[in-house]
Design a protein around this motif. Sequence first.
Motif, short mmCIF file in Angstrom:
data_model
loop_
_atom_site.label_atom_id
_atom_site.label_comp_id
_atom_site.label_asym_id
_atom_site.label_seq_id
_atom_site.Cartn_x
_atom_site.Cartn_y
_atom_site.Cartn_z
N GLU A 184 0.82 -1.22 0.00
CA GLU A 184 0.00 0.00 0.00
C GLU A 184 0.85 1.27 0.00
O GLU A 184 0.48 2.27 0.59
CB GLU A 184 -0.96 -0.03 1.20
N SER A 204 -0.20 -5.48 4.60
CA SER A 204 -1.34 -6.25 4.11
C SER A 204 -0.78 -7.56 3.59
O SER A 204 0.31 -7.60 3.04
CB SER A 204 -2.01 -5.49 2.97
N GLN A 206 -2.22 -9.27 1.28
CA GLN A 206 -2.90 -9.50 0.00
C GLN A 206 -2.05 -10.21 -1.06
O GLN A 206 -2.48 -11.18 -1.67
CB GLN A 206 -3.36 -8.16 -0.56
N ARG A 227 1.00 -0.23 10.17
CA ARG A 227 1.03 1.01 9.39
C ARG A 227 1.67 2.11 10.23
O ARG A 227 1.18 2.41 11.33
CB ARG A 227 -0.39 1.45 9.00
N GLU A 229 1.33 5.19 10.50
CA GLU A 229 0.40 6.25 10.13
C GLU A 229 0.87 7.59 10.66
O GLU A 229 1.26 7.70 11.82
CB GLU A 229 -1.00 5.97 10.70
N LEU A 237 -4.70 2.80 13.81
CA LEU A 237 -3.79 2.10 14.71
C LEU A 237 -2.47 1.87 13.98
O LEU A 237 -2.43 1.88 12.75
CB LEU A 237 -4.38 0.74 15.11
N GLU A 244 -8.36 -10.67 5.69
CA GLU A 244 -8.23 -10.52 4.24
C GLU A 244 -8.63 -11.82 3.54
O GLU A 244 -8.36 -12.91 4.04
CB GLU A 244 -6.79 -10.15 3.89
N GLU A 377 -14.81 4.06 6.67
CA GLU A 377 -14.29 2.91 5.93
C GLU A 377 -13.90 1.75 6.85
O GLU A 377 -13.10 1.91 7.77
CB GLU A 377 -13.05 3.35 5.14
N ILE A 378 -14.45 0.58 6.59
CA ILE A 378 -14.03 -0.61 7.34
C ILE A 378 -13.40 -1.65 6.42
O ILE A 378 -12.73 -2.57 6.87
CB ILE A 378 -15.19 -1.26 8.14
O1 4AD Z 1 -7.72 -0.05 2.38
P1 4AD Z 1 -6.52 -0.83 2.83
O2 4AD Z 1 -5.22 -0.10 2.93
O3 4AD Z 1 -6.43 -2.06 1.85
C1 4AD Z 1 -5.44 -3.00 1.85
O4 4AD Z 1 -4.53 -3.08 2.63
C2 4AD Z 1 -5.66 -4.07 0.82
N1 4AD Z 1 -4.36 -4.61 0.43
C3 4AD Z 1 -6.55 -5.13 1.43
C4 4AD Z 1 -6.87 -6.26 0.49
O5 4AD Z 1 -7.48 -6.01 -0.53
N2 4AD Z 1 -6.51 -7.48 0.84
O6 4AD Z 1 -6.84 -1.46 4.25
C5 4AD Z 1 -7.91 -2.33 4.40
C6 4AD Z 1 -8.65 -2.06 5.70
C7 4AD Z 1 -9.23 -0.65 5.80
O7 4AD Z 1 -10.48 -0.58 5.17
C8 4AD Z 1 -9.34 -0.47 7.30
O8 4AD Z 1 -10.51 -1.10 7.79
C9 4AD Z 1 -8.15 -1.23 7.81
O9 4AD Z 1 -7.73 -2.13 6.80
N3 4AD Z 1 -7.05 -0.31 8.12
C10 4AD Z 1 -6.76 0.12 9.37
N4 4AD Z 1 -7.34 -0.14 10.56
C11 4AD Z 1 -6.80 0.44 11.66
N5 4AD Z 1 -5.72 1.26 11.62
C12 4AD Z 1 -5.12 1.54 10.45
N6 4AD Z 1 -4.04 2.33 10.44
C13 4AD Z 1 -5.63 0.96 9.24
N7 4AD Z 1 -5.28 1.01 7.95
C14 4AD Z 1 -6.15 0.23 7.28
#
Ligand code: 4AD
Length: 454
Positions: A184, A204, A206, A227, A229, A237, A244, A377-378
Amino acid sequence: AKAIVLTENPALPAAQKIKIRNGVENRGKRVRVSGWVHRLRVQGKNMTFIILRDGTGYLQCVLTDTLCQTFDALTLTLESTVTVYGVINELPEGKTAPDNHELTVDYWECIGKAPGGEEAMSNKVNENSDPSVKYDLRHLVLREEKASGILKVRSQVMKAFRDHFDNRGFTEVTPPAMVQTSVEGGSTLFELNYYNEKAYLTQSSQLYLETCLPSLGDVYCLAESFRAEKSHTRRHLSEYTHCEAEMAFISFNDLLEQLEEMVCDVIDRTLAHKPSAEIVYKLNPSFKKPERPFLRMDYTEAIQYLKDNDIKKEDGTFYEVGEDIPEAPERAMTDKINRPIFLCRFPAEIKSFYMKRCPENNALTESVDVLMPGVGEIVGGSMRISDLEELMAAYIREGLDPNPYYWFTEQRKYGTSEHGGFGLGVERYIAWLLNLHTVRDACLYPRFTGRAFP
Ligand code: 4AD
């Protein structure tokens, strides 16, 4: 006065050791229960009530006469550990206690006394404590009903995800957490020194899931993602649990259907577990199962929605097509619509390198974010590029060196397929289900900017 010493009456039947959750089926028999003193109420000289906690439930215990006049009884404190012996009886009409019964104690022992006064747990941390104190003392906060209740629901939610996928023939895999490629983008990677080589904590799983499709078919994982962040928000978090899944030979519509089915089936499974359902409705009394089908909205429609509803940027201008929709406007829109939304077909330039383009419009991707009222977004998901040349071009466009991705690229060489998947943030799902103000409360020991302890 002579000190009172208790002895167990040898004429009584032997007490069977039980957990509090098994109290109802053990009523009327002599039992012994060990736990922590959760509440304590002294009622005159001859009666003391203890609410005992053992992690499986709460049990009211009543101590009478000499039982509540010993040195240990007179100096008993909250959070001390005790073993109580006696018989559990249903309460008469008009009286209330957990499970509608109480244990009449005939003998008890103090195992470990907790400090009272200044040093008492309730004095160190309580509802009014500063959040940072609560996180420093998370090991004590966990003993509170709300904190432990959330963790119990979390356990069922995780089980529900597994049962959901197992029921549909998915195989669970355990991908590595230490990696040398990003999924990502580089800005949120945690870097680590791996035997003097650069490595990262995974963002991830993925790409690894995609490599399992030819050997295992549909796969899923429930694993930690990391992450770094920069954003310090109530839904971000540094370490979170990522559910996934990845599926081969599907269409974008199949992906959306599977997602909707999962979100709803996991609720049904969690609520079918009675103790979890009780906690859900206690913490979130107005919880209603979402109506199906979920609203499907394209990104370009969302940009229009923001305009029509006067939701603007901080500088007073509107969001335009091609711009990312940040957390605040996304929340404003989701809360206003007040039902789950599948936000679809984002422009390629604001999404990840691996996403498949829409056949009807090459500037857009077959992507989806699931937005929930209260959290936003979840889930993030998409169809993936299935063509080798297109994937090679995507690496170049995103400035990624294709070499370390050879294992991922070769999936397109040795028998490609249309495929897609998604990632769901478990803490965000729980925050939505339980109406929590922050995802931090859905973690055992939350990790966020500036905190990796205790
Ligand atoms: O949208 P994201 O970044 O998507 C992916 O990582 C894809 N590779 C997933 C895939 O298709 N297999 O993250 C997916 C979800 C987000 O919608 C959110 O719910 C959660 O991961 N997420 C977090 N939750 C808590 N803290 C964070 N810093 C998060 N970042 C993402």
